[in-house]
Design an enzyme around this catalytic site. Structure first.
Site, PDB file in Angstrom:
ATOM      1  N   GLU A 165       0.768  -1.351   0.033  1.00 12.87           N
ATOM      2  CA  GLU A 165       0.145   0.014   0.055  1.00 12.87           C
ATOM      3  C   GLU A 165       0.655   1.129   0.024  1.00 12.87           C
ATOM      4  O   GLU A 165       0.780   2.217  -0.833  1.00 12.87           O
ATOM      5  CB  GLU A 165      -0.928  -0.037   1.291  1.00 12.87           C
ATOM      6  CG  GLU A 165      -2.238  -1.274   0.896  1.00 12.87           C
ATOM      7  CD  GLU A 165      -1.799  -2.424   1.366  1.00 12.87           C
ATOM      8  OE1 GLU A 165      -0.796  -2.697   1.864  1.00 12.87           O
ATOM      9  OE2 GLU A 165      -2.445  -3.241   1.245  1.00 12.87           O
ATOM     10  N   HIS A 186     -11.168  -4.489   9.726  1.00 14.17           N
ATOM     11  CA  HIS A 186     -11.888  -4.341   8.442  1.00 14.17           C
ATOM     12  C   HIS A 186     -13.177  -3.562   8.421  1.00 14.17           C
ATOM     13  O   HIS A 186     -14.260  -3.958   7.900  1.00 14.17           O
ATOM     14  CB  HIS A 186     -12.074  -5.629   7.843  1.00 14.17           C
ATOM     15  CG  HIS A 186     -11.031  -6.400   7.180  1.00 14.17           C
ATOM     16  ND1 HIS A 186      -9.747  -6.811   7.832  1.00 14.17           N
ATOM     17  CD2 HIS A 186     -10.581  -6.419   5.959  1.00 14.17           C
ATOM     18  CE1 HIS A 186      -8.734  -7.174   7.107  1.00 14.17           C
ATOM     19  NE2 HIS A 186      -9.125  -7.103   5.839  1.00 14.17           N
TER      20      HIS A 186
HETATM   21  C1  LIG Z   1      -2.294  -4.335   4.162  1.00 14.91           C
HETATM   22  C2  LIG Z   1      -3.530  -5.648   3.717  1.00 14.91           C
HETATM   23  N1  LIG Z   1      -3.728  -5.341   2.429  1.00 14.91           N
HETATM   24  C3  LIG Z   1      -4.600  -6.133   1.773  1.00 14.91           C
HETATM   25  C4  LIG Z   1      -5.316  -6.969   2.511  1.00 14.91           C
HETATM   26  C5  LIG Z   1      -6.379  -7.822   1.880  1.00 14.91           C
HETATM   27  N2  LIG Z   1      -5.948  -9.059   1.627  1.00 14.91           N
HETATM   28  C6  LIG Z   1      -6.368 -10.040   2.763  1.00 14.91           C
HETATM   29  S1  LIG Z   1      -5.522 -11.478   2.374  1.00 14.91           S
HETATM   30  C7  LIG Z   1      -4.920 -10.999   0.976  1.00 14.91           C
HETATM   31  C8  LIG Z   1      -3.860 -11.806   0.342  1.00 14.91           C
HETATM   32  C9  LIG Z   1      -2.614 -12.508   1.094  1.00 14.91           C
HETATM   33  O1  LIG Z   1      -1.813 -13.312   0.319  1.00 14.91           O
HETATM   34  P1  LIG Z   1      -0.971 -14.063   1.071  1.00 14.91           P
HETATM   35  O2  LIG Z   1      -0.091 -13.269   2.048  1.00 14.91           O
HETATM   36  O3  LIG Z   1      -0.332 -14.915  -0.069  1.00 14.91           O
HETATM   37  O4  LIG Z   1      -1.640 -15.057   1.956  1.00 14.91           O
HETATM   38  P2  LIG Z   1      -2.928 -16.249   1.708  1.00 14.91           P
HETATM   39  O5  LIG Z   1      -4.049 -15.564   1.612  1.00 14.91           O
HETATM   40  O6  LIG Z   1      -2.208 -16.636   0.323  1.00 14.91           O
HETATM   41  O7  LIG Z   1      -2.802 -17.086   2.699  1.00 14.91           O
HETATM   42  C10 LIG Z   1      -5.090  -9.492   0.943  1.00 14.91           C
HETATM   43  C11 LIG Z   1      -4.437  -8.863  -0.301  1.00 14.91           C
HETATM   44  C12 LIG Z   1      -5.134  -7.128   3.874  1.00 14.91           C
HETATM   45  N3  LIG Z   1      -5.801  -7.644   4.520  1.00 14.91           N
HETATM   46  N4  LIG Z   1      -4.347  -6.096   4.522  1.00 14.91           N
END
Ligand SMILES: Cc1ncc(C[n+]2csc(CCOP(=O)(O)OP(=O)(O)O)c2C)c(N)n1
Ligand SMILES: [Mg+2]
Lengths: 335, 331
Positions: free
Chosen positions: B60, B129
């Site tokens: 971000e 959230h």
């Molecule tokens: C700072 C932030 N940005 C965006 C999000 C929205 N978001 C939640 S999970 C996710 C993807 C995370 O991917 P990864 O780290 O690979 O974990 P996975 O879900 O694959 O276990 C996103 C973009 C968030 N919760 N926090």
């Protein structure tokens, strides 16, 4: 200190913990589908060998920080089904008295500092926990779980730098499940993930996250060295999530093919693989394994039933726990 | 008039502005093929391509900073922040960089950037959230803040925001994405700093922002049945704020409640209330009342979450008390 996992009991415990995670998630998914669970949740199914391989190499004094996909870490670190399901349903007896829910589930009694709904949000926390260990002359180690997507967060590079400068007892465990939300990892991560840790002089390993023994063996070695002040370390665990990004992510063929999902589920499943190994090695019979599975299923169903019937927190709790020293934060203000 | 959802309204506004001005681009997480988790941007990447609908890593501060630089140099970025709660991550780029550039450069380097994000609790999404953080941003000089209360406002304010030469933050209510409202087919813009009188009344003024406009309207319905005529006003942008319209209504009715989903303390409700107190004091029959979200992190449990935000019943109840004089001497 973590003991070397060489005996039958330890292998069976690893199997049991993996099945407990899968069973927990199947029930959580069912609660969502039947509209009994408030909100959304992110399933850990498919990644069990990562949490279990790592947490079985830790003691109760060692800490972990977890993610939005945190049920697996929580179970693997020793949590109980009842308190977990109560939390998912927002009930008073949940680990966080219903205040946290799935995305903030935590279990301090077993060293789980908590899930986090901010991607990468726990990287500083894990590093700080390792700092405490060093400051107070303790020998506990902290494992920081995060996803491949979280490697895009700048915070990771700030804290890895400090951890490396100060030899902190922290292990950064990147669960690379190939996706961050609806995007493939290769589209959001340039270069090599392990090389990023290596740039700070941090020893980094890539390991098959579907092989619980491989994960466990590596973690035991790294934990032992971290306790001696040789940390930090970095692990990239190659794994896969079976469900969508969250339980509501049903139609996902636009970003991930059914064939790919089937291949992982049928050919690389950590539980099926380990079960086969246990039988082949004569550690457990098919009957014993089936009995264990059935017992876990029953446990989970009982915990779900318990949680469904459990009471919600009293409304007076809404302004409790804002501060440690003010019981009801709003008591003075409400008109 | 045709009715469309708030989500469609935002989508249309972006598509129209991107067709009109090739310097407009969208950047954020899962904005392209996925069209965001709320599917607000579906179809845009098909029309405008991945060069103008740009998927980013989960970084971000990085893509916000990139947006600021792009805005300084001839582009018009719409930075997409998936949840308003993530605003804490981009505070430096937003508040130290985007907000101050024009001033610090003595009027030479402006930042025509839109930050599109959201607010709103009661989705069972817990404390990280569910926040409504517009007051944080409104506090910083140099940032304009728009708070659409329906599909109509969402479209008109978005188009104005994109054409504005300043950084603008738009907070959409995530619970309203599927709510329909009449939205003209023809092009229209909604100017910033012009409040909208949603309902006329002579007994009490209910000022509501974003999601709370609906709450105020519902409260007004309840009150009408009891013979209390409430006026409902939606400021639509809180920076700039249409102070004149709010004051005029306050002077007319002599009683005001300000309703907003941000935390009540040190927030929007306090700001608006004190402006009315300062400038319409001698016209008031009761102190201006604030109703914000409870000053607690948003709890996950439905049993707790629902009592943290203002409801029509609670607004109506306070309105009755103000009318009867009961709250005039409240401590
Ligand atoms: C700072 C932030 N940005 C965006 C999000 C929205 N978001 C939640 S999970 C996710 C993807 C995370 O991917 P990864 O780290 O690979 O974990 P996975 O879900 O694959 O276990 C996103 C973009 C968030 N919760 N926090
Ligand atoms: Mg991932």
């Amino acid at each position: 200190m973590a003991k070397t996992k060489t005996n039958t009991e330890d292998y069976l415990r690893m199997y049991r913990q993996m099945v407990r995670i899968r069973t927990f998630e199947d029930n959580a998914n069912q609660l969502y589908l039947s509209a009994k669970m408030p909100g959304l949740t992110h399933m850990y199914s498919g990644e069990e060998a990562v949490a279990v391989g790592i947490c079985e190499a830790l003691t109760i004094d060692d800490k972990i920080t977890s993610t939005h996909r945190g049920h697996g870490h929580c179970v693997a670190k020793g949590a109980e089904f009842k308190e977990m399901f109560c939390e998912l349903l927002g009930k008073e007896e949940g680990y966080c008295r219903g205040k946290g829910g799935s995305m903030h589930i935590a279990d301090q009694s077993n060293g789980n500092l908590g899930a986090n709904a901010i991607v990468g949000g726990s990287m500083g926390i894990a590093t700080g926990s390792a700092f405490t260990s060093k400051l107070l002359g303790k020998d506990d180690v902290t494992v920081c779980f995060f996803g491949d997507g979280a490697t895009a967060q700048g915070l990771l590079y700030e804290v890895m730098n400090m951890a490396a400068l100060w030899n902190l007892p922290v292990i950064y465990a990147c669960e690379n499940n190939g996706y961050s939300e609806y995007t493939k990892t290769e589209e959001i991560a340039a270069g090599s993930i392990t090389a990023r840790a290596e740039a700070f002089g941090i020893e980094a390993h890539q390991v098959d996250g579907q092989d619980v023994l491989a994960v466990n063996e590596l973690t035991q070695k790294l934990v032992a060295r971290a306790r001696k002040g040789e940390g930090p370390f970095f692990m990239e665990l190659m794994t896969y999530r079976y469900h969508g990004h969250h339980v509501g992510d049903i139609n996902r063929e636009y970003y991930r093919s059914k064939d790919e999902e089937t291949d992982w589920k049928e050919n690389k499943d950590p539980i099926i693989k380990f079960r086969g190994w246990l039988v082949e090695q004569g550690i457990a019979s098919e009957e014993e394994i089936e009995a264990m599975n059935a017992e876990i299923k029953k446990d989970a169903e009982e915990a779900v039933a318990y949680a469904e019937a459990a009471p919600y927190p009293d409304q007076s709790e809404v302004d409790m726990h804002v501060f440690t020293d003010i019981e009801h934060a709003l008591a003075r203000n409400t008109a | 008039m045709r009715e469309i959802t708030l989500s469609q309204a935002v989508n249309e506004a972006l598509a129209e502005e991107m067709r009109r001005d090739e310097t407009v681009f969208i950047i954020g997480e899962d904005v392209a093929e996925a069209g965001t988790p709320f599917k607000v941007l579906s179809g845009l990447v098909e029309e405008f391509g991945t060069a103008r609908v740009v998927d980013t890593p989960i970084a971000e501060p990085g893509f916000m900073g990139l947006g600021v630089g792009a805005a300084m140099t001839g582009s018009r970025p719409v930075v997409d922040l998936m949840f308003g709660d993530f605003i804490y991550l981009i505070m430096d780029q937003l508040c130290n960089q985007a907000a101050k550039s024009y001033y610090m450069s003595g009027g030479k380097l402006n930042v025509p950037l839109v930050l599109r994000t959201n607010l709103g609790a009661t989705r069972r999404s817990a404390a990280q959230h569910s926040q409504s953080l517009h007051a944080l941003v409104a506090h910083i000089p140099g940032l304009k803040v728009a708070m659409p209360s329906s599909a109509y406002e969402a479209k008109g304010l978005m188009k104005t925001a994109i054409r504005d030469d300043n950084p603008v933050v738009i907070f959409e209510d995530k619970l309203m994405y599927n709510d329909k409202a009449p939205v003209p087919e023809e092009e229209f813009l909604i100017p910033f700093g012009e409040a909208n009188i949603k309902r006329e009344g002579s007994d009490i003024t209910l000022i509501g922002t974003s999601s709370m406009v609906q709450v105020c309207e519902a409260a007004a319905e309840i009150l009408a049945k009891e013979g209390i005529e409430a006026e409902v006003i939606d400021p639509r942008t809180i920076v700039p704020l249409d102070e004149a319209a709010l004051l005029e209504s306050a002077k007319k009715t002599s009683r005001v409640i300000v309703v907003d989903e941000g935390h009540q303390s040190f927030g929007i409700t306090g700001e608006i209330a004190s402006r009315i107190n300062e400038k319409a004091f001698y016209h008031l029959d009761a102190p201006v009342l604030r109703m914000g979200a409870m000053d607690v992190p948003v709890p996950f449990s439905p049993a707790l979450e629902d009592i943290t935000v203002p409801t029509p019943d609670a607004v109506a109840e306070n309105a009755r008390k103000l009318m009867s004089g009961e709250l005039i001497h409240a401590a």
